[in-house]
Scaffold this active site. Structure first.
Site, PDB file in Angstrom:
ATOM      1  N   SER A   1      41.804  45.839  38.098  1.00 47.80           N
ATOM      2  CA  SER A   1      43.367  46.179  38.429  1.00 47.80           C
ATOM      3  C   SER A   1      43.134  46.124  39.898  1.00 47.80           C
ATOM      4  O   SER A   1      42.113  46.700  40.600  1.00 47.80           O
ATOM      5  CB  SER A   1      43.703  47.409  38.144  1.00 47.80           C
ATOM      6  OG  SER A   1      44.998  47.766  38.887  1.00 47.80           O
TER       7      SER A   1
ATOM      8  N   TYR B   1      32.996  33.707  39.543  1.00 50.17           N
ATOM      9  CA  TYR B   1      34.202  34.423  40.151  1.00 50.17           C
ATOM     10  C   TYR B   1      34.253  34.216  41.503  1.00 50.17           C
ATOM     11  O   TYR B   1      35.361  34.326  42.137  1.00 50.17           O
ATOM     12  CB  TYR B   1      34.138  35.995  39.963  1.00 50.17           C
ATOM     13  CG  TYR B   1      33.751  36.433  38.440  1.00 50.17           C
ATOM     14  CD1 TYR B   1      34.294  35.405  37.173  1.00 50.17           C
ATOM     15  CD2 TYR B   1      33.577  37.544  38.117  1.00 50.17           C
ATOM     16  CE1 TYR B   1      34.165  35.755  36.114  1.00 50.17           C
ATOM     17  CE2 TYR B   1      33.619  38.257  36.655  1.00 50.17           C
ATOM     18  CZ  TYR B   1      33.907  37.185  35.797  1.00 50.17           C
ATOM     19  OH  TYR B   1      33.712  37.774  34.332  1.00 50.17           O
TER      20      TYR B   1
ATOM     21  N   LEU C   1      42.834  45.291  28.136  1.00 46.52           N
ATOM     22  CA  LEU C   1      44.166  45.776  28.120  1.00 46.52           C
ATOM     23  C   LEU C   1      45.089  44.642  27.541  1.00 46.52           C
ATOM     24  O   LEU C   1      46.199  44.724  27.374  1.00 46.52           O
ATOM     25  CB  LEU C   1      44.794  46.279  29.343  1.00 46.52           C
ATOM     26  CG  LEU C   1      43.955  47.479  29.914  1.00 46.52           C
ATOM     27  CD1 LEU C   1      44.569  48.053  31.149  1.00 46.52           C
ATOM     28  CD2 LEU C   1      44.201  48.779  28.720  1.00 46.52           C
TER      29      LEU C   1
ATOM     30  N   ARG D   1      45.894  52.755  39.457  1.00 43.29           N
ATOM     31  CA  ARG D   1      45.710  52.270  37.867  1.00 43.29           C
ATOM     32  C   ARG D   1      44.209  52.307  37.943  1.00 43.29           C
ATOM     33  O   ARG D   1      43.709  52.690  36.872  1.00 43.29           O
ATOM     34  CB  ARG D   1      46.210  50.817  37.833  1.00 43.29           C
ATOM     35  CG  ARG D   1      47.786  50.751  37.574  1.00 43.29           C
ATOM     36  CD  ARG D   1      48.160  49.495  37.464  1.00 43.29           C
ATOM     37  NE  ARG D   1      49.572  49.484  37.342  1.00 43.29           N
ATOM     38  CZ  ARG D   1      50.378  48.254  37.366  1.00 43.29           C
ATOM     39  NH1 ARG D   1      49.806  47.074  37.398  1.00 43.29           N
ATOM     40  NH2 ARG D   1      51.588  48.442  37.082  1.00 43.29           N
TER      41      ARG D   1
END
Length: 276
Positions: free
Chosen positions: A233, A51, A191, A238
């Protein structure tokens, strides 16, 4: 301030029932997000060597007022570092970037079956755990056959397997194996990553019933199935909403309605994906 309960793992450790994903944020974005998330109540942070943001995680954890032993940091071995000695060296690089004396969860990111060196990496991870440098070891994107091979050749099962899972791809068979072997299912893209699940009419209807957001309904679906979602997010509100899913419960009918998806993978297939 919301906090997630913990679940006990097959190695005697524990794992928060919901965490924060950090890909594809860069170092600076990650530091800001993790700093705010820890203040909000998150206690599990998911990152990985590939990442490129382990440094941001490390800076945020180091600067936080939350005691170190209350924060679970999960990072992953990238494909180019498969192999016994390579894994040991890669772990030290991750630990240096994270600024940690120990890592809570260290995972093999992808099995890379064509390379076929994940058994060597797994043996190195067992050593890291036995040496106290890692609290729990696990894998990501491993299939049922690959999990079985790990146990057959080393006698050690992963504590967790992080996989793509969401209502459109519920992974019923693999989750059943996890339950049988007491392997925790950690879910990335919980999600659906832009596949429209939060706009599903059924999900919206359930959300209205409980006066919550569609995303909260989906994350509660994960929690009630016994899995550990790690939503990501960049939006602070959120992130707060995503953690606030422990104050309501779905009925069996609602769980079935949310999980009535198309059952299609949106990410890479671990049987063929190569990540280096």
């Amino acid at each position: 301030m919301a906090t997630a309960p913990h679940r006990i793992l097959n190695d005697g450790g524990s794992l928060p029932a919901l965490g924060l994903g950090t890909a594809p944020m860069d170092d600076a974005q990650t530091e800001r997000a993790v700093t705010e998330a820890l203040r909000t109540g998150y206690r599990l942070v998911d990152t990985g060597a590939s990442y490129g943001n382990e440094g941001g995680v490390g800076r945020a954890v180091a600067a936080s007022d939350v005691p170190r032993d209350e924060v679970a940091v999960m990072t992953k071995l990238r494909g180019r570092d498969h192999g016994y000695e390579e894994t040991l060296a890669a772990f030290e690089e991750s630990r240096r970037r994270l600024r940690l004396e120990y890592v809570d969860f260290y995972l093999i990111h992808w099995p890379l079956p064509r390379l076929d060196r994940y058994i060597e990496s797994w043996k190195a991870m067992i050593r890291l755990r036995d040496d106290g440098l890692v609290r729990s070891i696990g894998v990501s994107n491993f299939t049922a056959d690959q999990l079985t091979r790990l146990e057959r050749e080393t006698g050690v099962l992963p504590a967790v397997n992080q996989i793509e899972m969401h209502p459109g791809f519920p992974q019923d068979k693999l989750r059943a194996l996890h339950a049988e072997r007491d392997i925790a299912t950690v879910c990335y893209s919980p999600l659906g990553r832009g596949n429209g699940l939060v706009n599903d009419r059924g999900v919206i209807g359930v959300a209205r019933t409980h006066s919550v957001t569609p995303a909260q309904v989906i994350l509660r679906w994960h929690v009630q199935l016994g899995t550990v979602p790690v939503p990501r997010s960049g939006n602070p509100q959120r992130r707060r909403d995503n953690l606030d899913v422990f104050g309501f419960a779905l009925t069996e009918e609602e769980i079935s309605l949310v999980g009535d998806g198309c059952h299609q993978r949106i990410g890479h297939d671990p049987e063929v994906h190569e990540e280096f």
